[in-house]
Design an enzyme around this catalytic site. Structure first.
Site, PDB file in Angstrom:
ATOM      1  N   ALA A 183     -35.564 -40.289   4.772  1.00  0.00           N
ATOM      2  CA  ALA A 183     -36.464 -40.566   5.901  1.00  0.00           C
ATOM      3  C   ALA A 183     -35.722 -40.590   7.243  1.00  0.00           C
ATOM      4  O   ALA A 183     -34.525 -40.844   7.292  1.00  0.00           O
ATOM      5  CB  ALA A 183     -37.165 -41.902   5.662  1.00  0.00           C
ATOM      6  N   PHE A 185     -35.494 -41.920  11.532  1.00  0.00           N
ATOM      7  CA  PHE A 185     -35.503 -43.235  12.179  1.00  0.00           C
ATOM      8  C   PHE A 185     -36.806 -43.551  12.909  1.00  0.00           C
ATOM      9  O   PHE A 185     -37.077 -44.699  13.217  1.00  0.00           O
ATOM     10  CB  PHE A 185     -34.337 -43.349  13.190  1.00  0.00           C
ATOM     11  CG  PHE A 185     -34.627 -42.676  14.509  1.00  0.00           C
ATOM     12  CD1 PHE A 185     -35.350 -43.342  15.500  1.00  0.00           C
ATOM     13  CD2 PHE A 185     -34.221 -41.376  14.762  1.00  0.00           C
ATOM     14  CE1 PHE A 185     -35.640 -42.717  16.712  1.00  0.00           C
ATOM     15  CE2 PHE A 185     -34.509 -40.747  15.962  1.00  0.00           C
ATOM     16  CZ  PHE A 185     -35.221 -41.419  16.940  1.00  0.00           C
ATOM     17  N   LYS A 209     -33.951 -43.102   0.333  1.00  0.00           N
ATOM     18  CA  LYS A 209     -32.843 -43.339   1.266  1.00  0.00           C
ATOM     19  C   LYS A 209     -33.450 -43.401   2.665  1.00  0.00           C
ATOM     20  O   LYS A 209     -33.840 -42.386   3.232  1.00  0.00           O
ATOM     21  CB  LYS A 209     -31.793 -42.211   1.215  1.00  0.00           C
ATOM     22  CG  LYS A 209     -30.545 -42.638   1.995  1.00  0.00           C
ATOM     23  CD  LYS A 209     -29.733 -41.494   2.548  1.00  0.00           C
ATOM     24  CE  LYS A 209     -30.183 -40.986   3.874  1.00  0.00           C
ATOM     25  NZ  LYS A 209     -30.059 -41.908   5.013  1.00  0.00           N
ATOM     26  N   GLU A 212     -30.329 -44.705   8.117  1.00  0.00           N
ATOM     27  CA  GLU A 212     -29.308 -45.758   8.194  1.00  0.00           C
ATOM     28  C   GLU A 212     -29.472 -46.599   9.463  1.00  0.00           C
ATOM     29  O   GLU A 212     -28.872 -47.658   9.585  1.00  0.00           O
ATOM     30  CB  GLU A 212     -27.909 -45.138   8.136  1.00  0.00           C
ATOM     31  CG  GLU A 212     -27.548 -44.165   9.248  1.00  0.00           C
ATOM     32  CD  GLU A 212     -28.105 -42.735   9.041  1.00  0.00           C
ATOM     33  OE1 GLU A 212     -28.975 -42.543   8.180  1.00  0.00           O
ATOM     34  OE2 GLU A 212     -27.662 -41.839   9.774  1.00  0.00           O
ATOM     35  N   ARG A 213     -30.316 -46.116  10.400  1.00  0.00           N
ATOM     36  CA  ARG A 213     -30.460 -46.875  11.649  1.00  0.00           C
ATOM     37  C   ARG A 213     -31.576 -47.916  11.567  1.00  0.00           C
ATOM     38  O   ARG A 213     -31.615 -48.835  12.364  1.00  0.00           O
ATOM     39  CB  ARG A 213     -30.755 -45.897  12.791  1.00  0.00           C
ATOM     40  CG  ARG A 213     -29.643 -44.862  12.911  1.00  0.00           C
ATOM     41  CD  ARG A 213     -29.778 -44.077  14.168  1.00  0.00           C
ATOM     42  NE  ARG A 213     -30.260 -42.739  13.917  1.00  0.00           N
ATOM     43  CZ  ARG A 213     -30.205 -41.754  14.791  1.00  0.00           C
ATOM     44  NH1 ARG A 213     -29.708 -41.985  15.985  1.00  0.00           N
ATOM     45  NH2 ARG A 213     -30.657 -40.566  14.503  1.00  0.00           N
ATOM     46  N   SER A 262     -34.772 -34.075  11.324  1.00  0.00           N
ATOM     47  CA  SER A 262     -34.419 -32.978  12.233  1.00  0.00           C
ATOM     48  C   SER A 262     -34.252 -31.657  11.478  1.00  0.00           C
ATOM     49  O   SER A 262     -34.077 -31.641  10.252  1.00  0.00           O
ATOM     50  CB  SER A 262     -33.099 -33.311  12.926  1.00  0.00           C
ATOM     51  OG  SER A 262     -32.070 -33.323  11.956  1.00  0.00           O
ATOM     52  N   CYS A 317     -42.695 -37.073  16.220  1.00  0.00           N
ATOM     53  CA  CYS A 317     -42.676 -35.623  15.941  1.00  0.00           C
ATOM     54  C   CYS A 317     -43.941 -34.980  16.452  1.00  0.00           C
ATOM     55  O   CYS A 317     -43.998 -33.773  16.633  1.00  0.00           O
ATOM     56  CB  CYS A 317     -42.515 -35.364  14.457  1.00  0.00           C
ATOM     57  SG  CYS A 317     -43.946 -35.858  13.512  1.00  0.00           S
ATOM     58  N   GLU A 417     -35.998 -29.367  21.250  1.00  0.00           N
ATOM     59  CA  GLU A 417     -36.804 -30.577  21.100  1.00  0.00           C
ATOM     60  C   GLU A 417     -36.078 -31.696  21.848  1.00  0.00           C
ATOM     61  O   GLU A 417     -34.917 -31.997  21.539  1.00  0.00           O
ATOM     62  CB  GLU A 417     -36.931 -30.936  19.614  1.00  0.00           C
ATOM     63  CG  GLU A 417     -37.749 -32.189  19.373  1.00  0.00           C
ATOM     64  CD  GLU A 417     -37.802 -32.603  17.911  1.00  0.00           C
ATOM     65  OE1 GLU A 417     -36.786 -32.437  17.196  1.00  0.00           O
ATOM     66  OE2 GLU A 417     -38.851 -33.107  17.478  1.00  0.00           O
TER      67      GLU A 417
HETATM   68  P1  NAD Z   1     -32.165 -36.826  11.218  1.00  0.00           P
HETATM   69  O1  NAD Z   1     -32.324 -35.470  10.648  1.00  0.00           O
HETATM   70  O2  NAD Z   1     -30.992 -37.113  12.060  1.00  0.00           O
HETATM   71  O3  NAD Z   1     -32.144 -37.912  10.031  1.00  0.00           O
HETATM   72  C1  NAD Z   1     -33.089 -37.852   8.974  1.00  0.00           C
HETATM   73  C2  NAD Z   1     -32.397 -38.220   7.667  1.00  0.00           C
HETATM   74  O4  NAD Z   1     -31.434 -37.219   7.344  1.00  0.00           O
HETATM   75  C3  NAD Z   1     -31.642 -39.548   7.744  1.00  0.00           C
HETATM   76  O5  NAD Z   1     -31.911 -40.267   6.567  1.00  0.00           O
HETATM   77  C4  NAD Z   1     -30.186 -39.146   7.880  1.00  0.00           C
HETATM   78  O6  NAD Z   1     -29.326 -40.039   7.233  1.00  0.00           O
HETATM   79  C5  NAD Z   1     -30.121 -37.777   7.240  1.00  0.00           C
HETATM   80  N1  NAD Z   1     -29.220 -36.850   7.948  1.00  0.00           N
HETATM   81  C6  NAD Z   1     -29.021 -36.767   9.280  1.00  0.00           C
HETATM   82  N2  NAD Z   1     -28.185 -35.757   9.575  1.00  0.00           N
HETATM   83  C7  NAD Z   1     -27.862 -35.173   8.420  1.00  0.00           C
HETATM   84  C8  NAD Z   1     -27.044 -34.052   8.074  1.00  0.00           C
HETATM   85  N3  NAD Z   1     -26.400 -33.355   8.994  1.00  0.00           N
HETATM   86  N4  NAD Z   1     -26.939 -33.736   6.777  1.00  0.00           N
HETATM   87  C9  NAD Z   1     -27.603 -34.426   5.844  1.00  0.00           C
HETATM   88  N5  NAD Z   1     -28.381 -35.496   6.119  1.00  0.00           N
HETATM   89  C10 NAD Z   1     -28.533 -35.870   7.377  1.00  0.00           C
HETATM   90  O7  NAD Z   1     -33.529 -37.140  12.000  1.00  0.00           O
HETATM   91  P2  NAD Z   1     -33.834 -38.398  12.912  1.00  0.00           P
HETATM   92  O8  NAD Z   1     -33.054 -38.280  14.171  1.00  0.00           O
HETATM   93  O9  NAD Z   1     -33.733 -39.635  12.112  1.00  0.00           O
HETATM   94  O10 NAD Z   1     -35.399 -38.159  13.212  1.00  0.00           O
HETATM   95  C11 NAD Z   1     -35.866 -37.404  14.301  1.00  0.00           C
HETATM   96  C12 NAD Z   1     -36.291 -36.013  13.878  1.00  0.00           C
HETATM   97  O11 NAD Z   1     -37.265 -36.084  12.852  1.00  0.00           O
HETATM   98  C13 NAD Z   1     -36.939 -35.210  14.989  1.00  0.00           C
HETATM   99  O12 NAD Z   1     -36.461 -33.894  14.974  1.00  0.00           O
HETATM  100  C14 NAD Z   1     -38.416 -35.242  14.637  1.00  0.00           C
HETATM  101  O13 NAD Z   1     -39.188 -34.160  15.150  1.00  0.00           O
HETATM  102  C15 NAD Z   1     -38.353 -35.210  13.153  1.00  0.00           C
HETATM  103  N6  NAD Z   1     -39.568 -35.718  12.540  1.00  0.00           N
HETATM  104  C16 NAD Z   1     -40.423 -34.809  11.975  1.00  0.00           C
HETATM  105  C17 NAD Z   1     -41.618 -35.234  11.419  1.00  0.00           C
HETATM  106  C18 NAD Z   1     -42.566 -34.244  10.810  1.00  0.00           C
HETATM  107  O14 NAD Z   1     -43.456 -34.661  10.094  1.00  0.00           O
HETATM  108  N7  NAD Z   1     -42.423 -32.957  11.070  1.00  0.00           N
HETATM  109  C19 NAD Z   1     -41.941 -36.598  11.430  1.00  0.00           C
HETATM  110  C20 NAD Z   1     -41.039 -37.499  12.004  1.00  0.00           C
HETATM  111  C21 NAD Z   1     -39.842 -37.046  12.555  1.00  0.00           C
END
Ligand code: NAD
Length: 536
Positions: A183, A185, A209, A212-213, A262, A317, A417
């Protein structure tokens, strides 16, 4: 540094004191004092356990940047124990009657309702959003739990008698096995609740999972699920970053992965998980356009644009981060700026706050750089929120509402974005130009058209290649009886979150098909929400 941690601990303790003691002590280590911050536990086999890891990640209050807790990077053996627990619980849980599983979730939805405000407080502390937004976060997740209670209808199979003289055909659905969720943040309660309730009510067991934030809301939700009667091992929680993600992508006992976050992480998880033979659904980034026709109701449209662009500090999002003004609608820009100026920026727990801080100082820096790139590339900065000062919260990650006008599709602020309270504004001459613009953008998560013309609304909603389309609805997130989808760079996979689709989710049951299963048919890609008066 120690003083900072101590102040953070005090603030964390103050907040935690407002949470019922039974719940509070369950998921934080009981040993925190004024010199250390609370350590989040793991949830393995029905027990909240302290991690033996040596690697920890600090949790910050985004309004102050104080450290309010810490979260472990679970060790390999802890992660293994969590999957073993899911696997062990699977046999009984998948064979538990569907009515008994439904009862667990009926009790669960009531417990979430009873504790909604307490969960929201944790979200505001760790994520920064306003308490009203945090309550909305829990509420939207709760609706998916309520939807999960319809499992007895969602799981119905299909029958076609006498397909030949002496043969009938029927399909029914079985659980996949152990499923996992990763998931982001920005919705600490809603998005985990998109994942494990649907999967579990269908008979799967689940490994979560959280980001972490912001782990606190999920820990609370896990405690409530246990109180609702979910057997030990049906839900397990690990914490961590990349290693935990790789573990999930690679573990042979995990059959499916739900991811939201992301593009960088989502594409990676989709590829790695799929390569390992898992079903993966990956909902990712967005650049959502709000197309404003000159015949729109001006008052409603401007109010909705401001709320959808800047609410939750743009960290949604489905935030409407791009306005496309068609023809004469460009004359409304000065009024849009005036309304944005009136929004109150403050810590999320302060009365009257319209938007809170960004998640981290790094996120603030990135958003400010993207605003600066717009200025350098020729956009007009009509409202600049970069230097905002919030009294009493001078160290917080605040950015005020910002509007960049005269933006061109080639500019970085349009292509990326931003994920902050920044509205970029483009101008086009016709509806056709707007459709072309939206369809040329790589993302296809959400969009809205503001119009009183039924023909324009229909044309837009049918020709635009975007998952969620609102007509006079700025953030058209479908209710859980419909599915949440996405197109192009916003989505990978072929099964969607919740709705009727959810019973086909990676987290949901497999359709065991004998002759034909609609598992193999296409998913309808557009959800259209229509409200307001449409005149043809
Ligand atoms: P993030 O991708 O940084 O983190 C999401 C999850 O992936 C976390 O649990 C994190 O620990 C893990 N993660 C982060 N970087 C990783 C990597 N390089 N390799 C493997 N795992 C990794 O996203 P975020 O910053 O927590 O959330 C914001 C993003 O989520 C925005 O881009 C937003 O548009 C998107 N989002 C999309 C939807 C949707 O339904 N389309 C909904 C909510 C958020």
């Amino acid at each position: 540094m120690a003083a900072l941690a101590a102040r953070g601990a005090q603030r964390g303790q103050r907040l935690l004191c407002k949470i019922p003691a039974k719940v509070r002590t369950t998921w934080y280590s009981s040993s925190f004092s004024s010199s250390s911050v609370p350590a989040t536990k793991l949830f393995i086999d029905g027990k909240f356990v302290e991690s033996k890891t040596t690697e920890w990640i600090d949790i910050h209050n985004p309004a102050t940047n104080e450290v309010v807790g810490r979260v472990p990077k679970a060790t390999q053996s802890e992660m293994e124990a969590a999957v073993t627990s899911c696997k062990k619980a699977l046999r009984n849980w998948s064979e538990t009657s569907v009515l008994s599983r439904q009862q667990v979730f009926l009790r669960y939805q009531q417990l979430i309702k009873d504790n909604l405000k307490e969960i929201a407080k944790i979200i505001t502390l760790e994520q920064g959003k306003t308490l009203a937004d945090a309550e909305g976060d829990v509420f939207r997740g709760l609706q998916v739990v309520e939807h999960a209670c319809s499992v007895t209808s969602l799981l119905l199979g299909e029958t076609l008698p006498s397909i030949t003289k002496d043969m009938d055909t029927y399909t029914y659905r079985l659980p996949l096995g152990v499923c996992a969720g990763i998931a982001p943040f920005n919705f600490p309660a809603m998005i985990p609740l998109w994942m494990f309730p649907m999967a579990m009510v269908c008979g799967n067991t689940f490994l979560m999972k959280p980001s972490e934030r912001v782990p606190g809301a999920l820990m609370f939700l896990a405690k409530l699920l246990q109180d609702a009667g979910a057997p030990d091992g049906t839900l397990n929680i690990i914490h961590g970053q990349h290693e935990a993600v790789n573990f999930i992508c690679d573990h042979p006992d995990i059959k499916a992965i739900s991811f939201v976050g992301s593009n960088q992480a989502g594409e990676y998880i989709y590829e790695r998980g799929s390569r390992n033979g898992k079903r993966v659904q990956s909902n990712m980034g967005a650049k959502n356009h709000g197309v404003v026709m000159p015949d729109a109701n001006k008052e409603n449209t401007l109010n909705q644009l401001v709320g959808a662009a800047f609410g939750a500090a743009g960290q949604r999002c489905m935030a409407l981060s791009t306005a496309v003004l068609v023809g004469e609608a460009k004359k409304w820009l000065p009024e849009l700026v005036e309304r944005a100026k009136n929004l109150r920026v403050n810590a999320g727990d302060q009365p009257g706050a319209d938007l809170g801080p960004l998640i981290s100082s790094h996120a603030k820096e990135r958003v400010c750089q993207l605003i600066e790139s717009g200025v350098k590339e020729g956009a007009t900065l009509l409202l600049d929120g970069r230097d905002i000062k919030v009294k009493g919260y001078e160290k917080g990650n605040f950015v005020g509402p910002t509007i960049l006008a005269k933006v061109q599709p080639s500019m970085t602020c349009y292509k990326e974005e931003i994920f902050g309270p920044v509205l970029v504004v483009l101008e086009v001459d016709t509806l056709d130009d707007a459709i072309e613009l939206v369809n040329s953008n790589p993302y296809g998560n959400g969009t809205a058209i503001f119009t009183t013309n039924g023909a324009a609304a229909r044309k837009y909603s049918h020709l635009v290649d975007v998952g969620q389309v609102g007509v006079n609805v700025p953030i058209p997130v479908p209710l859980p009886m419909f599915s949440f989808t996405g197109s192009r760079a916003s989505f990978r996979g072929n099964t969607n979150f919740y709705g009727k689709q959810s019973s086909l989710l990676p987290g949901g049951p497999l359709a065991r098909s004998i002759v034909y299963s609609h598992l193999y048919s296409d998913v309808c890609g557009v959800t259209i929400s229509i409200s307001g008066r449409i005149t043809p």
